[in-house]
Design a protein around this motif. Structure first.
Motif: not given
Length: 351
Positions: A79-80, A86-87, A162-165, A217-226
């Protein structure tokens, strides 16, 4: 007004334009960790004006790596580095997604540049819905037990956490290109007799369960793609009609985007690649399933991308090889089209 350089909001994520950097394996990781290569490669595309960067296929399980040099998200320690990456990208205005993947029967235990030197390809740890090798020179994978299926599902759950974190703006589930979730979808690779094989409803079961877990597991605001392979180029394989029906089910489960690729389910498949050859898949799925789509596949020019978006054939366009050739592709396309675009002040003298 340029369609390509217009904003698009997907759930709670606002993209500055509709140009996506497609996931492409970099084979530059040791034990799944982000390397210096990643920290230069991806942020440079953010500086170059990309709207959405989707990181390469990132393994949710160690035995699910495409190669031992793949990025991983199967340990908390990963994650680190991902958070730092990402940052950096976000600091230059891009949104960042991650493609969560499991290679299934196409897992390999050596780098891609060694493939020509091995007699039999694959990994002895590879798992699949059925014990069917990818090709005649590939190892036969282990048929997954119910316990294996549950382990994989939990691996996706932990990967999403972990991706959310790590702060990703979007999650993409990789269910294409002959990897594990695609292997469950396709009759070519799924010969199971239980509730995960046989009928369409059974073959899509695992993907829907993984998507359900991700959405939980995802926040409601985070998009999910497949990402899907809209068709198999093999007799008796997965069809475009099935992709449309799958897209409807995925939308009902909270999927926001269908990333429309194709093929790579079996060694013997044969098809021709040409500019825009996969765009009709994105167009039909968008029209018939009523879900946003990403068009991908040899999209090489601004004019081509603009046509796709302006005519409502897709909502986003993803570019791969052109981004390898030019990290500043969005700036170059905008300049060539005579468009006003925000340019990093350090580069203004070139514009």
């Amino acid at each position: 007004m340029s369609a390509l350089f217009s904003e698009l909001k997907v759930r709670g994520t606002l993209l500055r334009n509709r140009l996506v950097m497609s996931p492409m394996c970099m084979y530059s990781s040791t034990e799944g960790f982000v390397s210096q290569w990643h920290l230069v490669h991806y942020p440079s595309r953010a500086v170059g004006g990309t709207g959405l960067i989707i990181l390469e296929a990132t393994a949710v399980e160690e035995r699910g790596r495409i190669s031992p040099l793949d990025l991983g998200i199967y340990r908390d320690e990963h994650v680190e580095g991902l958070r730092e990456l990402v940052g950096l990208c976000k600091s230059f205005g891009a949104k960042v997604g991650i493609q969560l993947a499991h290679a299934g029967r196409k897992a390999e235990s050596y780098p891609p540049w060694e493939r020509e030197r091995v007699e039999v390809r694959g990994s002895r740890d590879a798992i699949a819905p059925s014990p069917v090798p990818f090709g005649k020179n590939w190892l036969t994978p282990k048929e997954m037990t119910r316990e294996d299926i549950e382990i994989v599902k939990e691996s996706y759950r932990e990967a999403v956490k972990r991706a959310t974190e790590a702060g990703f703006d979007l999650i993409e589930i990789h269910a294409a290109h002959g990897y594990l979730l695609h292997e469950f979808l396709s009759p070519v690779t799924n010969r199971r007799k239980d509730e995960y094989g046989g009928s369409f409803e059974n073959r899509v079961r695992l993907l829907l369960e993984v998507v359900r877990i991700a959405r939980e597991e995802l926040p409601e605001s985070t998009p999910l793609s497949v990402r899907i392979s809209a068709v198999d180029y093999v007799k008796g394989g997965w069809s475009l009609e099935e992709s449309v029906e799958l897209a409807k089910l995925l939308k009902a489960e909270g999927v926001d985007l269908i990333d429309c690729s194709s093929g790579r389910i079996a060694q013997e498949e044969s098809f021709s690649e040409y500019p825009g050859h996969q765009v009709p898949f994105a167009e039909r799925i968008r029209r018939e399933a009523g879900v946003k789509t990403i068009a991908v596949g040899m999209i090489k020019t601004y004019e081509q991308a603009e046509e796709i978006l302006s005519n409502g054939r897709a909502d986003l366009v993803a570019v791969g090889r052109e981004f390898l050739r030019d990290p500043y592709l969005p700036l170059r396309w905008a300049k060539g089209a005579g468009l006003e675009i925000d340019v990093p002040r350090q580069y203004i003298r070139a514009w």
